[in-house]
Write a protein that holds these residues in place. Structure first.
Motif, PDB file in Angstrom:
ATOM      1  N   HIS A  39      -3.900   8.709   3.258  1.00  0.00           N
ATOM      2  CA  HIS A  39      -5.238   8.151   2.330  1.00  0.00           C
ATOM      3  C   HIS A  39      -4.470   7.146   0.985  1.00  0.00           C
ATOM      4  O   HIS A  39      -3.424   7.557   0.678  1.00  0.00           O
ATOM      5  N   PRO A  40      -5.027   5.900   0.910  1.00  0.00           N
ATOM      6  CA  PRO A  40      -4.376   5.134  -0.141  1.00  0.00           C
ATOM      7  C   PRO A  40      -4.356   5.782  -1.505  1.00  0.00           C
ATOM      8  O   PRO A  40      -5.179   6.270  -1.955  1.00  0.00           O
ATOM      9  N   ILE A  41      -3.205   5.521  -1.959  1.00  0.00           N
ATOM     10  CA  ILE A  41      -2.689   6.015  -3.392  1.00  0.00           C
ATOM     11  C   ILE A  41      -3.187   4.905  -4.226  1.00  0.00           C
ATOM     12  O   ILE A  41      -2.659   3.709  -4.154  1.00  0.00           O
ATOM     13  N   LYS A  42      -3.599   5.398  -5.614  1.00  0.00           N
ATOM     14  CA  LYS A  42      -3.828   4.247  -6.659  1.00  0.00           C
ATOM     15  C   LYS A  42      -2.370   3.751  -7.017  1.00  0.00           C
ATOM     16  O   LYS A  42      -1.608   4.525  -6.972  1.00  0.00           O
ATOM     17  N   THR A  43      -2.535   2.448  -7.349  1.00  0.00           N
ATOM     18  CA  THR A  43      -1.209   1.768  -7.558  1.00  0.00           C
ATOM     19  C   THR A  43      -0.621   2.432  -9.163  1.00  0.00           C
ATOM     20  O   THR A  43       0.704   2.505  -9.234  1.00  0.00           O
ATOM     21  N   GLY A  44      -1.405   2.926  -9.858  1.00  0.00           N
ATOM     22  CA  GLY A  44      -0.846   3.556 -11.065  1.00  0.00           C
ATOM     23  C   GLY A  44      -0.187   4.890 -10.775  1.00  0.00           C
ATOM     24  O   GLY A  44       0.607   5.374 -11.708  1.00  0.00           O
ATOM     25  N   ASP A  45      -0.281   5.516  -9.800  1.00  0.00           N
ATOM     26  CA  ASP A  45       0.363   6.818  -9.212  1.00  0.00           C
ATOM     27  C   ASP A  45       1.554   6.530  -8.338  1.00  0.00           C
ATOM     28  O   ASP A  45       1.952   7.469  -7.970  1.00  0.00           O
ATOM     29  N   TYR A  46       1.852   5.097  -8.327  1.00  0.00           N
ATOM     30  CA  TYR A  46       3.184   5.058  -7.407  1.00  0.00           C
ATOM     31  C   TYR A  46       4.408   5.725  -8.160  1.00  0.00           C
ATOM     32  O   TYR A  46       4.415   5.782  -9.591  1.00  0.00           O
ATOM     33  N   ASP A  47       5.369   6.049  -7.160  1.00  0.00           N
ATOM     34  CA  ASP A  47       6.423   6.835  -7.788  1.00  0.00           C
ATOM     35  C   ASP A  47       7.257   6.092  -8.668  1.00  0.00           C
ATOM     36  O   ASP A  47       7.723   6.174  -9.718  1.00  0.00           O
ATOM     37  N   LEU A  63       0.784  -1.248  -0.063  1.00  0.00           N
ATOM     38  CA  LEU A  63      -0.104   0.020  -0.162  1.00  0.00           C
ATOM     39  C   LEU A  63       0.917   1.084  -0.098  1.00  0.00           C
ATOM     40  O   LEU A  63       2.016   1.086   0.436  1.00  0.00           O
ATOM     41  N   ARG A  64       0.344   2.508  -0.467  1.00  0.00           N
ATOM     42  CA  ARG A  64       0.996   3.316  -0.346  1.00  0.00           C
ATOM     43  C   ARG A  64       0.098   4.696  -0.065  1.00  0.00           C
ATOM     44  O   ARG A  64      -1.085   4.719  -0.511  1.00  0.00           O
TER      45      ARG A  64
END
Length: 612
Positions: free
Chosen positions: A480-488, A473-474
């Protein structure tokens, strides 16, 4: 005392040239003429010099001391004793004169019987000679023989030649196992060790847990009488057969310490095998480990060495200590002494795999000498270690990735990166399989996806070199959780070389969470006396010999360390928690996970549910 120097491990790995013990080392022309027929059991026999050492041991230190004085009546068959004695004397003269045996015994085994055939085999080995088909046909004959008609020494003698030859029919091992089950009490502990030598060399497990349990109990009860190298053979078979009984490991360690076994040991290889035995079973007995550590370092660094240490023994010992995660901080200087000893005795040209083993163990302990890394990552060494005989890809992959994370200033970072890149992509095929078979993984992942949104929960190998999946999770600055497509970093497979400025610092904009689903195999089995008070805090009161699973083994402690260094907050779900979550209904599981996430990260799961 005979020092066999861990010959079984050396020979079983095929480290001797394939022709070092050909059917007749002295009689090459004869052996070439005789190499006909079914040779299905032959596999790189051990050197004659080694085989003769064990044969000498058998005649002096076991029930086989009288094996040539008497022959069982069942072995007489169609040959009279007078005729046989004459044949044996003629055979001795022929072999002593350096001549080949024109008319061999391989076609006469059914006529002369098992005991006499073994006597012939003894003469062959003692004169560095062997008929190509003699032992395979001897094993075929033994397969149909009635072992109950022979004394125990005959079975021990037979298994010695199984060890020498390297392979035998699988049903012969089953027959010997059945014989052991019915006659174990008739055998001396050293004879059990010799039989175990045959099982280990043949790469065959003993399947009966009851028999393994009885052998382990004999080892504890008769430790004072066992030759040290026979002890190694027994522990190898127990380990190879996946025998585990926590009380045995506790009692065995206590007995080793009580009878001063370690203090009287002059061969570092013996201590290495004991350490490896406990490491392979993931059992941490602190007093034993401390005693082994002290004695091993003394034997490797003393100015007057009675037995020269081998680099491979030092490497395997350090690897075992790393797996047991024994005092990586307080004993760092001690480990550095072993590093210096390894460099003095290093035999990389003949045993290059020891370098990978050494750095494997050191990486678990957080010690990564740059000069040894340079040697490991040299392209020629990498290609050598990837070869089919050594198969060190997993260790190369592990060490290279650890270096990328823990040694950002290492000058050879590009070489480490090249090695990591080559191996990382190979592991993906195991990923889906692990998710499907790992208890609780699919259920917990599904519940988190239902709570937070499927596009905000990711199952992957964050660190591919550990070959175990995590749920990732990020969180943003508001937790708040971030969508996986927005991971750095979109590519979790490749650990990028880190710089000193940003290497282990958590992302400012994204807080990374790794959920680790623990299993028993990730933890060391320890009693309360081997754990400190902080570790024991909150555990239920148990007896001192009760197994606790609260200390991660070296492999998984290093994984947690690497995740922390990459900025991940690790939420460890212990095995009992995973089991409980797996058995819960969906609503209850989501409630428990919600509470745990709020406690560990401060995340307001209810708000996130509304947003998703």
């Amino acid at each position: 005392m005979l020092a066999l120097r861990n010959i079984t491990r050396v020979t079983s790995r095929g480290l001797f040239p394939t022709n070092i013990c050909s059917p007749s080392l002295r009689h090459a022309s004869v052996s070439n003429k005789q190499r006909t027929g079914n040779d299905r059991f032959e596999r790189n026999p051990v050197p004659f010099r080694v085989a003769n050492k064990i044969l000498t041991f058998m005649k002096r230190r076991s029930i086989m001391a009288d094996m040539n004085k008497t022959l069982n009546a069942t072995s007489m068959n169609t040959v009279t004793e007078k005729e046989w004695n004459s044949e044996i004397q003629d055979l001795k003269k022929t072999l002593s004169g350096g001549h080949g045996v024109e008319k061999g015994f391989s076609t006469r085994i059914s006529d002369i019987g098992l005991d006499k055939s073994l006597q012939v085999a003894d003469l062959y080995v003692s004169h560095n000679y062997m008929e190509v088909m003699f032992l395979p046909r001897l094993f075929d004959y033994a397969l149909h023989a009635d072992f109950s008609a022979y004394p125990p020494k005959t079975v021990v003698h037979l298994m010695y030649f199984v060890y020498f030859h390297g392979r035998a029919p699988s049903m012969l091992f089953k027959k010997v196992e059945d014989y052991l089950s019915n006659n174990l009490e008739l055998l001396h502990i050293n004879d059990i060790g010799l039989i175990c030598l045959g099982f280990f060399r043949g790469n065959v497990r003993i399947l009966s847990y009851e028999l393994l349990d009885r052998i382990s109990q004999r080892l504890v009860d008769q430790l004072e009488f066992v030759e040290k190298n026979m002890l190694i053979n027994i522990t190898k078979v127990l380990s190879h057969s996946s025998f585990f009984k926590f009380s045995f490991f506790q009692n065995f360690a206590d007995k080793i310490l009580t009878v001063s076994f370690i203090e009287t040991t002059i061969n570092p290889s013996v201590l290495m095998h004991i350490a490896s035995f406990y490491a392979s079973a993931s059992v941490y007995h602190k007093p034993l480990t401390q005693s082994l550590m002290s004695a091993f370092v003394r034997l490797c660094t003393h100015s007057d060495l009675k037995v020269k240490p081998r680099s491979k023994d030092i490497a395997q010992f350090v690897k075992a200590m790393g797996m047991l995660c024994h005092e990586p901080v307080s004993e760092k200087m001690t480990y550095m002494k072993l590093v210096e000893a390894y460099k003095r005795f290093e035999e990389e040209r003949t045993h290059p795999e020891s370098l990978a083993d050494m750095l494997h163990g050191l990486s678990y302990l957080g010690i990564l000498p740059t000069d040894m890394l340079d040697m490991l990552f040299h392209p020629e060494k990498v290609n050598l270690l990837k070869g089919p005989r050594r198969s060190k890809e997993l260790q190369l992959r592990l060490v290279s990735n650890i270096v990328l994370i823990e040694c950002p200033d290492y000058a050879g970072l590009q070489q480490a990166w090249n090695v990591a890149q080559e191996f990382n992509a190979q592991g993906w095929r195991n990923f889906q399989q692990e998710i499907n078979i790992r208890r609780g993984f699919k259920e917990i992942h599904k519940s988190l996806a239902n709570m937070l949104g499927a596009d905000r929960v990711k199952a992957d190998y964050i660190l591919p070199h550990y070959r175990s999946a995590n749920i990732e999770l990020r969180l943003d600055a508001s937790n708040h959780p971030i969508k996986t497509g927005d991971y750095d970093n979109q590519d979790p497979w490749n650990v990028q070389p880190l710089d000193t400025k940003h290497g282990s610092e958590p992302s400012v904009t994204q807080h990374k969470i790794a959920i680790e689903l623990g299993s028993i195999r990730q933890f060391l089995s320890s009693d309360s006396l081997s754990l400190d008070a902080t570790t024991l805090k909150g555990l239920p009161v148990t007896s001192s010999n009760q197994a606790h699973h609260v200390k991660l083994n070296g492999h998984n402690q290093t994984k947690m360390r690497n995740l922390n260094q990459l900025g991940y907050k690790v939420i460890m779900l212990h095995p009992h928690e995973v089991n409980e979550l797996a058995d819960m209904k969906e609503d209850e599981r989501r409630r428990v996970l919600c509470e745990r996430l709020h406690k560990e990260t401060g995340m307001d799961v209810q708000v996130c549910q509304m947003e998703s």
